[in-house]
Design a protein around this motif. Sequence first.
Motif, PDB file in Angstrom:
ATOM      1  N   LEU A 186      13.556  69.944   4.932  1.00 48.32           N
ATOM      2  CA  LEU A 186      14.168  68.694   4.280  1.00 48.32           C
ATOM      3  C   LEU A 186      15.733  68.531   4.848  1.00 48.32           C
ATOM      4  O   LEU A 186      16.231  67.306   5.158  1.00 48.32           O
ATOM      5  CB  LEU A 186      14.228  68.851   2.691  1.00 48.32           C
ATOM      6  CG  LEU A 186      14.754  67.425   1.984  1.00 48.32           C
ATOM      7  CD1 LEU A 186      14.133  66.346   2.626  1.00 48.32           C
ATOM      8  CD2 LEU A 186      14.642  67.673   0.630  1.00 48.32           C
ATOM      9  N   ALA A 237      17.033  65.343   6.686  1.00 46.23           N
ATOM     10  CA  ALA A 237      17.886  64.511   5.934  1.00 46.23           C
ATOM     11  C   ALA A 237      18.866  64.254   7.060  1.00 46.23           C
ATOM     12  O   ALA A 237      19.761  63.170   7.179  1.00 46.23           O
ATOM     13  CB  ALA A 237      18.247  65.164   4.766  1.00 46.23           C
ATOM     14  N   PRO A 245      14.286  62.095  -5.074  1.00 44.64           N
ATOM     15  CA  PRO A 245      13.725  63.109  -4.522  1.00 44.64           C
ATOM     16  C   PRO A 245      12.193  63.374  -4.861  1.00 44.64           C
ATOM     17  O   PRO A 245      11.825  63.142  -5.949  1.00 44.64           O
ATOM     18  CB  PRO A 245      14.650  64.324  -5.008  1.00 44.64           C
ATOM     19  CG  PRO A 245      15.374  63.675  -6.190  1.00 44.64           C
ATOM     20  CD  PRO A 245      15.073  62.159  -6.265  1.00 44.64           C
ATOM     21  N   HIS A 265      14.804  69.586  -3.621  1.00 44.33           N
ATOM     22  CA  HIS A 265      14.946  68.658  -2.671  1.00 44.33           C
ATOM     23  C   HIS A 265      16.294  67.931  -3.105  1.00 44.33           C
ATOM     24  O   HIS A 265      16.902  67.476  -2.026  1.00 44.33           O
ATOM     25  CB  HIS A 265      13.800  67.510  -2.978  1.00 44.33           C
ATOM     26  CG  HIS A 265      12.449  68.099  -2.378  1.00 44.33           C
ATOM     27  ND1 HIS A 265      11.328  67.537  -2.800  1.00 44.33           N
ATOM     28  CD2 HIS A 265      12.302  68.786  -1.363  1.00 44.33           C
ATOM     29  CE1 HIS A 265      10.352  68.203  -2.028  1.00 44.33           C
ATOM     30  NE2 HIS A 265      10.914  68.879  -1.481  1.00 44.33           N
ATOM     31  N   LEU A 280      18.370  67.497   0.489  1.00 44.11           N
ATOM     32  CA  LEU A 280      19.037  66.240   0.744  1.00 44.11           C
ATOM     33  C   LEU A 280      20.580  66.260   0.555  1.00 44.11           C
ATOM     34  O   LEU A 280      21.286  65.454   0.984  1.00 44.11           O
ATOM     35  CB  LEU A 280      18.549  65.187  -0.310  1.00 44.11           C
ATOM     36  CG  LEU A 280      17.110  64.678  -0.218  1.00 44.11           C
ATOM     37  CD1 LEU A 280      16.784  63.943  -1.319  1.00 44.11           C
ATOM     38  CD2 LEU A 280      16.900  63.880   1.072  1.00 44.11           C
ATOM     39  N   VAL A 327      18.543  57.215  -0.864  1.00 46.09           N
ATOM     40  CA  VAL A 327      17.722  58.108  -0.290  1.00 46.09           C
ATOM     41  C   VAL A 327      16.466  58.487  -0.953  1.00 46.09           C
ATOM     42  O   VAL A 327      16.464  58.703  -2.194  1.00 46.09           O
ATOM     43  CB  VAL A 327      18.421  59.192   0.266  1.00 46.09           C
ATOM     44  CG1 VAL A 327      18.824  60.309  -1.144  1.00 46.09           C
ATOM     45  CG2 VAL A 327      17.553  60.020   1.307  1.00 46.09           C
ATOM     46  N   ASN A 349      12.771  60.924  -0.554  1.00 43.66           N
ATOM     47  CA  ASN A 349      12.087  62.253   0.430  1.00 43.66           C
ATOM     48  C   ASN A 349      10.644  62.462  -0.069  1.00 43.66           C
ATOM     49  O   ASN A 349      10.331  61.962  -1.117  1.00 43.66           O
ATOM     50  CB  ASN A 349      12.942  63.268   0.524  1.00 43.66           C
ATOM     51  CG  ASN A 349      12.739  64.276  -0.490  1.00 43.66           C
ATOM     52  OD1 ASN A 349      12.981  64.185  -1.614  1.00 43.66           O
ATOM     53  ND2 ASN A 349      11.893  65.368   0.002  1.00 43.66           N
ATOM     54  N   TRP A 390       7.420  65.394   0.821  1.00 42.61           N
ATOM     55  CA  TRP A 390       7.147  66.780   1.302  1.00 42.61           C
ATOM     56  C   TRP A 390       5.702  67.108   1.395  1.00 42.61           C
ATOM     57  O   TRP A 390       4.898  66.566   0.490  1.00 42.61           O
ATOM     58  CB  TRP A 390       7.870  67.789   0.352  1.00 42.61           C
ATOM     59  CG  TRP A 390       7.599  69.073   0.430  1.00 42.61           C
ATOM     60  CD1 TRP A 390       7.875  70.077   1.175  1.00 42.61           C
ATOM     61  CD2 TRP A 390       6.987  69.758  -0.884  1.00 42.61           C
ATOM     62  NE1 TRP A 390       7.503  71.391   0.636  1.00 42.61           N
ATOM     63  CE2 TRP A 390       6.752  71.156  -0.572  1.00 42.61           C
ATOM     64  CE3 TRP A 390       6.393  69.366  -2.028  1.00 42.61           C
ATOM     65  CZ2 TRP A 390       6.180  72.201  -1.336  1.00 42.61           C
ATOM     66  CZ3 TRP A 390       5.692  70.341  -2.706  1.00 42.61           C
ATOM     67  CH2 TRP A 390       5.847  71.646  -2.625  1.00 42.61           C
ATOM     68  N   VAL A 393      12.134  61.455   5.288  1.00 44.69           N
ATOM     69  CA  VAL A 393      13.237  60.819   4.483  1.00 44.69           C
ATOM     70  C   VAL A 393      13.536  59.578   4.993  1.00 44.69           C
ATOM     71  O   VAL A 393      13.309  59.203   6.167  1.00 44.69           O
ATOM     72  CB  VAL A 393      14.665  61.757   4.883  1.00 44.69           C
ATOM     73  CG1 VAL A 393      15.832  61.067   4.203  1.00 44.69           C
ATOM     74  CG2 VAL A 393      14.309  63.392   4.316  1.00 44.69           C
TER      75      VAL A 393
END
Lengths: 177, 154, 392
Positions: free
Chosen positions: C264, C268, C289, C300, C304, C374, C376, C378, C387
Amino acid sequence: MKPERTPGRYIREEDLRRLPGVIEYKPVARYSYSAGQALSEFLRGLKEGRILGKLCPSCRRVLVPPRVYCEFCFIHTTEWVEVPGTGVVETAVVSYIGTARERLEKPEIIGVIRLDAPGYREGSFDFAGLFHRLCGVTEDDVKSGRVIGMRVRPRWRPPEERRGSMLDIECFEPVQP
Amino acid sequence: MSLWKKSRVVDVIHVEGRMETEKYVYTPGLAGVKVAEALIEGKIMGVRCGGELYIPAKTYCPDHSEGELVEVRGPWVIKSYTIVYEDMYGEKLDKPVVVALLGIEGARGGLIHYVDVDPDKVRIGLKVEPVFKPREERRGLITDIMFFKPVEHS
Amino acid sequence: MKPNIFVKDKVAIVGAGLTLFRRRLLETPRELAWEAAREALNSAGLTLKDIDCIVVGSAPDAFDGIHMKGEYLADGSGGFNKPLVRVFVGGGTGVMVPAVAWWHVASGLCKTVLAVGEEKMSHAYPHPQGVFAYIWDPILERPLGPNLIWIFALEMRRYMHVCKASKEDIALVSVKNKRNALDHPAAQAAANITVDDVLKSEVLVWPVQLLDISPVSDGAAALVLASESVARRVTDTPVWVEGIGVTTDNTHWFNRDLAYPRYLEYAARMAYKMAGIERPWKEIDVAEPYDPFDYKELHHIEGLMLARRCEAPKLLREGYFDRSGELPTSPSGGLLGVGNPIAAAGVMKVAELFWQLRYEAGARQVKKPVHKAVANAWGDLMQVGTVVVLST
Ligand SMILES: [Zn+2]
């Protein structure tokens, strides 16, 4: 407030049974998985009670489990190197459920073992390691954290029971001081 | 430079495995429930989108608007067909089976189904009609139609 | 800082839509895709005729129980007689979908993209965890009879050890997200619970308990992305996609330290660089996240770079990540609260940031003014990081 609409018709299990047009299907696909070049040799090693890794001629890491390439240098690995099999527990958990989420009668302890192998710095992010059962440790050892960092070694099945499988190692057990 | 030239070729071990699950239970969907109810009534549904009629029935139209489910009536005709001689494991069938793409005049698309006809007599344009299972055996599935058969000349 | 790639068109999100998230919806997977896509198009004031290209995301075919799900979902997602690509990076798929949609527009290939994420996990019996068995390596892992939760538990345990985080610290994420979800109309697992409820829930694979995990869900979510010229024409409040990042770490997951999500951090850094963000912990106003498990949100947040390593649990306790806090995380309720139809869940997170940045989230709107955000996701065997950075 957005979203203003959220379409979708919720159906409970018991109502599903009353719907017309519900289809049930059981798929079974059979495979014969090739272990490939590196893992075939690795499995043969297990049968002989040895844990084999492969050396990268560039970064000098010994990769366990072995692969024909080093993913760090993206070149062929060359020599086979036997590692002692000893190592430390990186992380461990207690599983109360099986593959399909069924409750297990007896919980299992599973961990990741950071193996003693050449080519890695102390405490490095990447390491040679295996994922296996742990034995000779208690649930409390896992929960208290005592198990993390513990030195372990493989407990092998008797040679006549070995099949060339990950299960030739019964589990990893603490190294008695 | 290929891999085998640089690596020692070893006898490769194979591990038997299977992918299975107890079962999947598929929900019929919004249109699917109505299509299933219609099959139990011995009816086949299509979907009307503006001026066009599409088979099989779906909830939505090609332009993404919601369609109107309507019953489609024959006569059905064979638009294309194939004659199957082997099962899915490659074993010879006792008797070849005709599988056809069936459509109706003025509608787009069609259904795939079995046609109970002598493989020597099957042809594109042949008029056929559905043969349903007895009502009490119908489950709202496409197999509620056992097969299509040629329309008798009378 | 300059973008590190050549971008032909600036890209904005101009519409978003969701279905309900539930364990078992009547709709077929393609009907779910259609419903979410329609909501997204309607919210943008567009129709399918206005769309150039389609991106569909869906996780393993084995969940819906239909092979070639991309093709199966195509017409429900509006994808015929148009370029369509199906995206699949396991759990990372949901945020990969807008990232790939961004490629399509930023490259100049398409002016408008309909991006759809769908998952129907209720089909598999007795439990979808059974079909997860087939993502394991057949030689090295499957013989042990693993359950998917094992690897997450192993990761959580390692994180707890290295960061000295307690089960109580981690359970607070579940408490926060399920509470946030009370205000989300699609939510499946919204609840007012306590840390104690989490600690008393069924122990599955210690340290993971039932309330540490997001539920099994059906659902779909969709976004409409457009080039700058189209975006300015159709809305006064476009939300710009300023950066995207994708990284895959080592697939040999038991050959690396699980305490920190390196996959990540790299993704990021790529996204922040593109967005010109140098100090994400100061510049990001709100975040989503990826939280399929409670510890993953903390993991996360750190990956991040919204908090220093091992600092997230302390900040969480202080209310820093609450909706009224300094850096709200998962204001939607996240996967723990809204639900986890895998690919749809990541798209839902990006949709939430879209609404947050437009101040349209109503009861879910965070207290502070928001400008940059933001999200993300996974996935795969714990090594894929995706991201997206958004701004107004
Ligand atoms: Zn190397």
